[in-house]
Design a protein around this motif. Structure first.
Motif, PDB file in Angstrom:
ATOM      1  N   GLU A 138       0.824  -1.211   0.000  1.00 55.69           N
ATOM      2  CA  GLU A 138       0.000   0.000   0.000  1.00 55.69           C
ATOM      3  C   GLU A 138       0.857   1.260   0.000  1.00 55.69           C
ATOM      4  N   ARG A 139       2.029   1.161   0.590  1.00 52.25           N
ATOM      5  CA  ARG A 139       2.935   2.310   0.604  1.00 52.25           C
ATOM      6  C   ARG A 139       3.841   2.345  -0.626  1.00 52.25           C
ATOM      7  N   THR A 140       3.598   1.429  -1.566  1.00 50.12           N
ATOM      8  CA  THR A 140       4.336   1.301  -2.838  1.00 50.12           C
ATOM      9  C   THR A 140       5.810   0.975  -2.643  1.00 50.12           C
ATOM     10  N   ILE A 141       6.175   0.472  -1.472  1.00 57.90           N
ATOM     11  CA  ILE A 141       7.533  -0.033  -1.275  1.00 57.90           C
ATOM     12  C   ILE A 141       7.698  -1.340  -2.042  1.00 57.90           C
ATOM     13  N   LEU A 142       6.639  -2.141  -2.075  1.00 59.62           N
ATOM     14  CA  LEU A 142       6.578  -3.344  -2.891  1.00 59.62           C
ATOM     15  C   LEU A 142       5.537  -3.153  -3.983  1.00 59.62           C
ATOM     16  N   ASP A 143       5.762  -3.831  -5.110  1.00 54.85           N
ATOM     17  CA  ASP A 143       4.751  -3.801  -6.162  1.00 54.85           C
ATOM     18  C   ASP A 143       3.720  -4.897  -5.909  1.00 54.85           C
ATOM     19  N   GLU A 144       2.781  -5.031  -6.795  1.00 53.49           N
ATOM     20  CA  GLU A 144       1.670  -5.960  -6.611  1.00 53.49           C
ATOM     21  C   GLU A 144       1.981  -7.375  -7.104  1.00 53.49           C
ATOM     22  N   ARG A 145       3.234  -7.712  -7.259  1.00 54.26           N
ATOM     23  CA  ARG A 145       3.596  -9.024  -7.813  1.00 54.26           C
ATOM     24  C   ARG A 145       3.030 -10.155  -6.973  1.00 54.26           C
ATOM     25  N   ALA A 146       2.342 -11.072  -7.628  1.00 55.63           N
ATOM     26  CA  ALA A 146       1.739 -12.221  -6.936  1.00 55.63           C
ATOM     27  C   ALA A 146       2.786 -13.324  -6.738  1.00 55.63           C
ATOM     28  N   GLY A 147       2.531 -14.183  -5.765  1.00 62.19           N
ATOM     29  CA  GLY A 147       3.390 -15.339  -5.547  1.00 62.19           C
ATOM     30  C   GLY A 147       4.705 -15.031  -4.860  1.00 62.19           C
ATOM     31  N   ARG A 148       4.803 -13.904  -4.196  1.00 57.56           N
ATOM     32  CA  ARG A 148       6.048 -13.531  -3.525  1.00 57.56           C
ATOM     33  C   ARG A 148       6.189 -14.304  -2.218  1.00 57.56           C
ATOM     34  N   THR A 149       7.378 -14.842  -1.965  1.00 53.85           N
ATOM     35  CA  THR A 149       7.631 -15.551  -0.712  1.00 53.85           C
ATOM     36  C   THR A 149       8.082 -14.568   0.358  1.00 53.85           C
ATOM     37  N   ALA A 150       8.137 -15.049   1.601  1.00 50.90           N
ATOM     38  CA  ALA A 150       8.532 -14.183   2.707  1.00 50.90           C
ATOM     39  C   ALA A 150       9.963 -13.673   2.527  1.00 50.90           C
ATOM     40  N   TYR A 151      10.856 -14.541   2.068  1.00 50.67           N
ATOM     41  CA  TYR A 151      12.242 -14.124   1.897  1.00 50.67           C
ATOM     42  C   TYR A 151      12.404 -13.181   0.711  1.00 50.67           C
ATOM     43  N   GLU A 152      11.547 -13.309  -0.284  1.00 48.61           N
ATOM     44  CA  GLU A 152      11.558 -12.350  -1.389  1.00 48.61           C
ATOM     45  C   GLU A 152      11.057 -10.988  -0.930  1.00 48.61           C
ATOM     46  N   VAL A 153      10.158 -10.981   0.050  1.00 46.35           N
ATOM     47  CA  VAL A 153       9.716  -9.720   0.642  1.00 46.35           C
ATOM     48  C   VAL A 153      10.909  -8.997   1.264  1.00 46.35           C
ATOM     49  N   VAL A 154      11.736  -9.741   2.000  1.00 51.40           N
ATOM     50  CA  VAL A 154      12.917  -9.150   2.633  1.00 51.40           C
ATOM     51  C   VAL A 154      13.845  -8.560   1.569  1.00 51.40           C
ATOM     52  N   THR A 155      14.097  -9.322   0.513  1.00 53.27           N
ATOM     53  CA  THR A 155      15.009  -8.869  -0.537  1.00 53.27           C
ATOM     54  C   THR A 155      14.473  -7.634  -1.249  1.00 53.27           C
TER      55      THR A 155
END
Length: 209
Positions: A138-155
């Motif tokens: 929501e803060r646009t730090i991440l995009d809306e990409r589906a299927g992201r894992t928790a560790y990909e969130v960190v990266t």
């Protein structure tokens, strides 16, 4: 000349004792009693009975040796299962969201608080980490990409806002271990996810001109 191997004398009590010794280790106790554990106990009892009968009728002890090997293999499978290795080998199944239409960060956060208040920390950890990821989106730090894992969130989040990397890493670990690794939800693990969620809400995002 045929060399006969010495007989292997493995009785029921000895086999059962060895199995009980293995299954009493901390690795097997991390998630408490379960239907799987009780089923495995019945299987081990059956193997011990069969082992006793086979070693009593086999002069060379070969049948008993094969049964002992089978028992060891079963114990190894139990260890890997309880450690979560057999359930977390497919990375694509470790996604944060299991729905194509995730809710808002506020909705996930409210659900997590209700679950934590009820003592259901496993579900609270899942909901609160989803709140964290939804907040980052929501803060646009991440995009809306589906299927992201928790560790990909960190990266991905750490690349956009480096200060988020440290609070997100333990939260991602807690989420993955609890949701996909059969680890118990605890107040300490939940606290790590709450800290990450708070960091996601307050992190300063630089606007590039």
């Amino acid at each position: 000349m045929i060399i006969l191997e010495p007989p292997i004398d493995i009785g029921r009590d000895e086999a059962a004792a060895e199995a009980a010794k293995e299954l009493s280790k901390a690795t097997y106790r991390q998630s408490g009693d379960s239907l799987i554990e009780r089923a495995i106990g019945k299987v081990l009892e059956w193997v011990a009975d069969l082992l006793d009968s086979l070693t009593g009728t086999s002069p060379s002890g070969h049948a008993g040796l094969f049964m002992l090997i089978g028992l060891i293999v079963l114990i190894i499978v139990v260890v890997l299962w309880r450690a979560g290795v057999l359930r977390t080998s497919h990375r694509e199944k470790q996604v944060v969201f299991d729905t194509a239409r995730p809710r808002s960060a506020g909705e996930y956060r409210a659900q997590a608080e209700q679950e934590a208040a009820a003592g259901d920390y496993a579900h609270a950890i899942r909901s609160r980490f989803r709140a964290c990821v939804a907040e980052l989106t929501e803060r646009t730090i991440l995009d809306e990409r589906a299927g992201r894992t928790a560790y990909e969130v960190v990266t991905d989040a750490g690349r956009a806002v480096p200060e988020l990397r440290d609070p997100l890493q333990p939260a991602a670990l807690a989420f993955t271990e609890v949701v996909y690794g059969n680890r118990p939800g605890t107040p300490e693990r939940y606290a790590a996810v709450v800290a990450a969620d708070e960091a996601a809400r307050t992190a300063r995002v630089l606007v590039r001109g």
